[in-house]
Design a protein around this motif. Structure first.
Motif, short mmCIF file in Angstrom:
data_model
loop_
_atom_site.label_atom_id
_atom_site.label_comp_id
_atom_site.label_asym_id
_atom_site.label_seq_id
_atom_site.Cartn_x
_atom_site.Cartn_y
_atom_site.Cartn_z
N GLN A 1 0.88 -1.17 0.00
CA GLN A 1 0.00 0.00 0.00
C GLN A 1 0.91 1.21 0.00
N THR A 2 0.45 2.29 -0.58
CA THR A 2 1.25 3.51 -0.63
C THR A 2 0.49 4.66 0.00
N ALA A 3 1.19 5.41 0.82
CA ALA A 3 0.66 6.64 1.40
C ALA A 3 1.62 7.76 1.02
N VAL A 4 1.09 8.95 0.82
CA VAL A 4 1.94 10.09 0.48
C VAL A 4 1.93 11.06 1.65
N LEU A 5 3.12 11.29 2.20
CA LEU A 5 3.29 12.24 3.30
C LEU A 5 3.98 13.48 2.76
N ASP A 6 4.14 14.49 3.60
CA ASP A 6 4.77 15.74 3.17
C ASP A 6 6.18 15.54 2.63
N ASP A 7 6.92 14.63 3.22
CA ASP A 7 8.31 14.45 2.81
C ASP A 7 8.51 13.31 1.80
N ALA B 1 4.82 -2.63 3.09
CA ALA B 1 4.91 -3.99 2.54
C ALA B 1 4.51 -5.01 3.60
N VAL B 2 3.76 -6.02 3.17
CA VAL B 2 3.33 -7.09 4.06
C VAL B 2 3.50 -8.41 3.33
N GLY B 3 4.19 -9.35 3.98
CA GLY B 3 4.38 -10.68 3.40
C GLY B 3 5.84 -11.03 3.25
N GLU B 4 6.12 -11.89 2.28
CA GLU B 4 7.48 -12.36 2.04
C GLU B 4 8.07 -11.67 0.83
N LEU B 5 9.28 -11.17 1.02
CA LEU B 5 9.99 -10.48 -0.05
C LEU B 5 11.06 -11.43 -0.58
N ASP B 6 10.72 -12.12 -1.67
CA ASP B 6 11.62 -13.15 -2.20
C ASP B 6 11.62 -13.10 -3.73
N LEU B 7 12.23 -14.09 -4.34
CA LEU B 7 12.37 -14.13 -5.80
C LEU B 7 11.03 -13.98 -6.50
N ALA B 8 10.00 -14.62 -6.00
CA ALA B 8 8.69 -14.57 -6.64
C ALA B 8 7.99 -13.22 -6.47
#
Length: 98
Positions: free
Chosen positions: A6-12, A18-25
């Motif tokens: 999910q993306t949120a935009v803040l002033d800076d 990110a939620v879950g596993e960050l892997d090759l797939a």
């Protein structure tokens, strides 16, 4: 398991959560989310890793090559992510936020 973002935009700048596993797939989808979130590369990108349960070398590469102004901020990296950063001596490449 996949990664969801999910993306949120803040002033800076944008924050990608990110939620879950960050892997090759899942790394291509994660990298696309980072690129999409950063409209202006002069902004600082913050990546919230509090929901990442696993990160392998391809996930680390995605973090190291993330677009935008340096340093990239990592918010609340989990123990497993912190351990990977420490083992690979890459912690100093990021600004770590609580």
């Amino acid at each position: 398991m996949d990664i969801s973002t999910q993306t949120a935009v803040l002033d800076d700048g944008p924050v990608v959560i990110a939620v879950g596993e960050l892997d090759l797939a899942s790394t291509p989808a994660f990298t696309a989310a980072l690129t999409e979130a950063l409209v202006d590369e002069r902004q600082t990108l913050t990546i919230d890793l509090s929901g990442v349960t696993f990160c392998d070398s391809t996930g680390l590469r995605a973090l190291l090559t993330a677009p935008g102004h340096r340093p990239v901020r990592l918010r609340a990296p989990t123990t497993s992510v912190r351990r990977l950063l420490d083992l690979t001596d890459t912690t100093e490449r990021f600004e770590i936020l609580p």
